[in-house]
Design a protein around this motif. Structure first.
Motif, mmCIF file in Angstrom:
data_model
loop_
_atom_site.group_PDB
_atom_site.id
_atom_site.type_symbol
_atom_site.label_atom_id
_atom_site.label_comp_id
_atom_site.label_asym_id
_atom_site.label_seq_id
_atom_site.Cartn_x
_atom_site.Cartn_y
_atom_site.Cartn_z
ATOM 1 N N ASN A 13 62.289 -47.003 -60.172
ATOM 2 C CA ASN A 13 62.742 -45.916 -59.316
ATOM 3 C C ASN A 13 64.211 -46.109 -58.962
ATOM 4 O OD1 ASN A 13 63.114 -43.947 -57.360
ATOM 5 N ND2 ASN A 13 61.986 -45.058 -55.782
ATOM 6 N N ASP A 14 65.077 -45.253 -59.501
ATOM 7 C CA ASP A 14 66.510 -45.414 -59.257
ATOM 8 C C ASP A 14 66.977 -44.730 -57.982
ATOM 9 O OD1 ASP A 14 66.451 -42.743 -59.917
ATOM 10 O OD2 ASP A 14 67.823 -42.896 -61.619
ATOM 11 N N GLY A 15 66.059 -44.035 -57.297
ATOM 12 C CA GLY A 15 66.416 -43.430 -56.027
ATOM 13 C C GLY A 15 67.296 -42.205 -56.120
ATOM 14 N N LYS A 16 67.491 -41.662 -57.314
ATOM 15 C CA LYS A 16 68.373 -40.499 -57.426
ATOM 16 C C LYS A 16 67.966 -39.470 -58.481
ATOM 17 C CE LYS A 16 71.603 -42.817 -60.595
ATOM 18 N NZ LYS A 16 72.993 -43.279 -60.785
ATOM 19 N N THR A 17 67.114 -39.853 -59.433
ATOM 20 C CA THR A 17 66.836 -38.954 -60.554
ATOM 21 C C THR A 17 65.605 -38.076 -60.330
ATOM 22 O OG1 THR A 17 67.841 -40.478 -62.128
ATOM 23 C CG2 THR A 17 66.399 -38.784 -63.032
ATOM 24 N N VAL A 18 65.834 -36.778 -60.417
ATOM 25 C CA VAL A 18 64.766 -35.779 -60.387
ATOM 26 C C VAL A 18 64.622 -35.272 -61.818
ATOM 27 C CG1 VAL A 18 64.013 -33.548 -59.480
ATOM 28 C CG2 VAL A 18 65.361 -35.111 -58.037
ATOM 29 N N VAL A 19 63.409 -35.230 -62.337
ATOM 30 C CA VAL A 19 63.200 -34.755 -63.707
ATOM 31 C C VAL A 19 62.279 -33.544 -63.712
ATOM 32 C CG1 VAL A 19 61.357 -36.461 -64.067
ATOM 33 C CG2 VAL A 19 62.424 -35.370 -66.041
ATOM 34 N N TYR A 20 62.739 -32.496 -64.377
ATOM 35 C CA TYR A 20 61.938 -31.287 -64.559
ATOM 36 C C TYR A 20 61.388 -31.298 -65.970
ATOM 37 C CZ TYR A 20 60.871 -26.412 -65.692
ATOM 38 O OH TYR A 20 60.241 -25.261 -66.129
ATOM 39 N N LEU A 21 60.126 -30.931 -66.119
ATOM 40 C CA LEU A 21 59.497 -30.852 -67.433
ATOM 41 C C LEU A 21 58.854 -29.493 -67.593
ATOM 42 C CD1 LEU A 21 58.511 -32.258 -70.087
ATOM 43 C CD2 LEU A 21 56.448 -32.892 -68.817
ATOM 44 N N GLY A 22 59.228 -28.774 -68.666
ATOM 45 C CA GLY A 22 58.600 -27.482 -68.911
ATOM 46 C C GLY A 22 59.465 -26.568 -69.747
ATOM 47 N N ALA A 23 58.894 -25.467 -70.143
ATOM 48 C CA ALA A 23 59.637 -24.472 -70.909
ATOM 49 C C ALA A 23 60.662 -23.798 -70.005
ATOM 50 C CB ALA A 23 58.683 -23.422 -71.479
ATOM 51 N N LEU A 24 61.835 -23.531 -70.544
ATOM 52 C CA LEU A 24 62.874 -22.855 -69.764
ATOM 53 C C LEU A 24 62.755 -21.350 -69.973
ATOM 54 C CD1 LEU A 24 65.913 -25.260 -70.194
ATOM 55 C CD2 LEU A 24 64.223 -25.136 -68.364
ATOM 56 N N ILE A 25 61.695 -20.828 -69.383
ATOM 57 C CA ILE A 25 61.421 -19.397 -69.394
ATOM 58 C C ILE A 25 61.083 -19.005 -67.957
ATOM 59 C CG2 ILE A 25 60.637 -19.318 -71.798
ATOM 60 C CD1 ILE A 25 57.772 -19.475 -70.826
ATOM 61 N N GLU A 101 59.582 -39.866 -76.248
ATOM 62 C CA GLU A 101 60.690 -40.486 -75.515
ATOM 63 C C GLU A 101 60.841 -39.947 -74.099
ATOM 64 O OE1 GLU A 101 62.669 -37.471 -78.413
ATOM 65 O OE2 GLU A 101 60.818 -38.636 -78.247
ATOM 66 N N LYS A 102 60.161 -38.858 -73.796
ATOM 67 C CA LYS A 102 60.250 -38.323 -72.430
ATOM 68 C C LYS A 102 59.698 -39.325 -71.412
ATOM 69 C CE LYS A 102 55.943 -35.793 -73.118
ATOM 70 N NZ LYS A 102 55.368 -34.466 -73.407
ATOM 71 N N TYR A 103 58.763 -40.182 -71.863
ATOM 72 C CA TYR A 103 58.186 -41.161 -70.939
ATOM 73 C C TYR A 103 59.220 -42.177 -70.484
ATOM 74 C CZ TYR A 103 53.688 -39.134 -72.075
ATOM 75 O OH TYR A 103 52.653 -38.249 -72.218
ATOM 76 N N GLU A 104 60.216 -42.465 -71.320
ATOM 77 C CA GLU A 104 61.285 -43.372 -70.922
ATOM 78 C C GLU A 104 62.104 -42.750 -69.793
ATOM 79 O OE1 GLU A 104 61.552 -46.472 -71.883
ATOM 80 O OE2 GLU A 104 59.770 -46.127 -73.135
ATOM 81 N N VAL A 105 62.262 -41.420 -69.832
ATOM 82 C CA VAL A 105 62.955 -40.725 -68.745
ATOM 83 C C VAL A 105 62.128 -40.809 -67.476
ATOM 84 C CG1 VAL A 105 63.937 -38.540 -67.962
ATOM 85 C CG2 VAL A 105 64.067 -39.159 -70.389
ATOM 86 N N PHE A 106 60.829 -40.574 -67.597
ATOM 87 C CA PHE A 106 59.945 -40.653 -66.428
ATOM 88 C C PHE A 106 59.997 -42.041 -65.790
ATOM 89 C CE2 PHE A 106 56.914 -37.467 -68.708
ATOM 90 C CZ PHE A 106 57.816 -36.444 -68.468
ATOM 91 N N LEU A 107 60.033 -43.071 -66.635
ATOM 92 C CA LEU A 107 59.993 -44.446 -66.149
ATOM 93 C C LEU A 107 61.261 -44.863 -65.415
ATOM 94 C CD1 LEU A 107 58.236 -46.127 -69.199
ATOM 95 C CD2 LEU A 107 57.340 -46.057 -66.869
ATOM 96 N N SER A 108 62.310 -44.080 -65.527
ATOM 97 C CA SER A 108 63.553 -44.407 -64.832
ATOM 98 C C SER A 108 63.922 -43.324 -63.816
ATOM 99 C CB SER A 108 64.697 -44.581 -65.842
ATOM 100 O OG SER A 108 64.909 -43.385 -66.580
ATOM 101 N N SER A 109 62.930 -42.558 -63.387
ATOM 102 C CA SER A 109 63.182 -41.453 -62.466
ATOM 103 C C SER A 109 62.485 -41.666 -61.122
ATOM 104 C CB SER A 109 62.714 -40.133 -63.092
ATOM 105 O OG SER A 109 63.435 -39.861 -64.277
ATOM 106 N N SER A 110 62.839 -40.821 -60.174
ATOM 107 C CA SER A 110 62.287 -40.934 -58.824
ATOM 108 C C SER A 110 61.248 -39.868 -58.495
ATOM 109 C CB SER A 110 63.418 -40.833 -57.788
ATOM 110 O OG SER A 110 64.297 -41.921 -57.909
ATOM 111 N N HIS A 174 62.967 -42.158 -49.412
ATOM 112 C CA HIS A 174 61.933 -43.032 -48.837
ATOM 113 C C HIS A 174 61.276 -43.828 -49.963
ATOM 114 C CE1 HIS A 174 62.540 -40.184 -45.553
ATOM 115 N NE2 HIS A 174 61.945 -41.039 -44.745
ATOM 116 N N ASP A 175 61.883 -44.961 -50.268
ATOM 117 C CA ASP A 175 61.450 -45.765 -51.415
ATOM 118 C C ASP A 175 60.016 -46.265 -51.309
ATOM 119 O OD1 ASP A 175 63.932 -45.414 -52.517
ATOM 120 O OD2 ASP A 175 64.703 -47.383 -51.923
ATOM 121 N N GLU A 176 59.597 -46.672 -50.119
ATOM 122 C CA GLU A 176 58.253 -47.229 -49.971
ATOM 123 C C GLU A 176 57.189 -46.167 -50.239
ATOM 124 O OE1 GLU A 176 57.631 -49.267 -46.325
ATOM 125 O OE2 GLU A 176 59.278 -50.688 -46.638
ATOM 126 N N VAL A 177 57.389 -44.973 -49.702
ATOM 127 C CA VAL A 177 56.443 -43.883 -49.942
ATOM 128 C C VAL A 177 56.458 -43.507 -51.416
ATOM 129 C CG1 VAL A 177 55.822 -41.498 -49.397
ATOM 130 C CG2 VAL A 177 56.731 -42.997 -47.605
#
Length: 263
Positions: A13-25, A101-110, A174-177
Motif C-alpha cells: 500500500n503506497d498510500g496514494k494510488t487509486v486504480v480504476y478498472l473497467g470499460a471507458l464507456i 499484469e493488472k494484478y501488479e498494479v493492484f498489488l502496489s495500489s491503495s 488511514h493506513d491501518e483501516v
C-alpha cells in the motif's frame, strides 16, 4: 480468474494510488470518478490515478478519440475534469487494456474503484479481481455490488458520489483501516473460488439429470432497498399468499412505466 491468482504476494500500500478498472464507456461510470478527482487531489495532493481499461474493451474495432482512450465524444466529456490548460494532469495515467499484469498494479495500489454508477452491474468481476490482490474497493452500493463487496469489511458501499470520494480519501489517509480491509478482502474472496462454486453447479446438473430438482423460494434477508427489493417481496407475498394473482410483477410494472415515459 481464480481467487489465489496472486498467490502469497502481499500488497504494498503506497498510500496514494487509486486504480480504476473497467470499460471507458458512459455506462461504467468513469465520468463520475473523473469529476471527483480534483476534489480528491485537494484532500490528498500526492494521490495518483491509474486507469485500467479502454473504450475498446468490449469491441477492439471501435473508433477511439485523439487520446486513443475512449470514444471521441466520451473523451471530450471527461477530459476537462482530468486536465489543466488543455494538458492531462500529471497525477493521472491511462494504462489501457491490461491482462494478468493488472494484478501488479493492484498489488502496489491503495484503493480500487469499479463502476461508481453501479449501472449495468449484476455481479462486478472487477471488484473480485481487486480483492484477490488484497485491494479494498469503493463504489456505489447498488445492483450487484452488495453481493460482491461487504461494506466495511472488504471495501465500502456508498450511498452517494460524494461519499465515494470521501471514502477514497479516507482509505488513502488511514493506513491501518486500509490494511485491515485489504486482508479481509483477500480472505473473503475465496467464497467465489471454483472449488466452492463448481460443486454447486455439478449438484444442480445431477439433480436435473435425475429429474430430482426441487425448486424452493429463498426469501431475501438483506439489502431491502437495493432496486426496491422490498416492493418485489411484497408483490410476491400478495400474489402467492393472498391469492392476488392478477397483480403484475414489478418488472412488468417498470416496463410499462418506462415505455409510457419514452412516448
Amino acid at each position: 480468474m481464480v481467487p489465489d491468482v496472486v498467490g502469497e504476494k502481499k500488497r504494498d500500500n503506497d498510500g496514494k494510488t487509486v486504480v480504476y478498472l473497467g470499460a471507458l464507456i458512459p455506462e461504467k461510470g468513469f465520468l463520475i470518478l473523473a469529476k471527483m478527482w480534483k476534489y480528491i487531489l485537494k484532500k490528498v495532493p500526492m494521490a495518483r490515478l491509474q486507469v485500467i481499461g479502454g473504450g475498446n474493451l468490449y469491441s477492439r474495432n471501435c473508433s477511439l478519440g485523439r487520446m486513443g482512450i475512449a470514444d471521441k465524444s466520451f473523451e471530450e466529456e471527461f477530459f476537462p475534469y482530468l486536465s489543466e490548460e488543455g494538458e492531462l494532469l500529471p497525477s493521472v495515467t491511462f494504462q489501457g487494456i491490461l491482462g494478468g499484469e493488472k494484478y501488479e498494479v493492484f498489488l502496489s495500489s491503495s484503493v480500487g474503484v469499479v463502476n461508481p454508477s453501479a449501472r449495468t452491474e449484476t455481479f462486478g468481476m472487477g471488484a473480485i479481481e481487486m480483492n484477490c490482490a488484497g485491494l479494498p474497493v469503493v463504489t456505489l452500493g447498488k445492483n450487484g455490488y452488495p453481493d460482491t463487496i461487504e461494506n466495511g469489511v472488504t471495501g465500502y458501499l456508498c450511498h452517494s458520489y460524494k461519499e465515494i470520494a470521501d471514502k477514497i480519501v479516507f482509505l488513502l489517509t488511514h493506513d491501518e483501516v486500509n490494511e485491515r480491509l485489504g486482508i479481509q478482502a483477500k480472505e473473503q474472496v475465496s467464497r467465489f473460488s471454483p472449488k466452492n462454486i463448481m460443486p454447486l453447479w455439478f449438484n444442480l446438473f445431477e439433480q436435473i439429470a435425475q429429474n430430482k430438482l426441487i425448486i424452493t423460494y429463498r426469501r431475501p434477508d438483506s439489502h431491502f432497498f437495493n432496486n426496491i427489493k422490498f416492493v418485489r417481496i411484497l408483490l410476491r407475498f400478495l400474489r402467492k399468499n393472498c391469492r392476488l394473482s392478477f397483480l403484475p410483477p414489478l418488472i412488468k410494472i417498470e416496463t410499462v412505466i418506462y415505455t409510457y415515459l419514452k412516448k
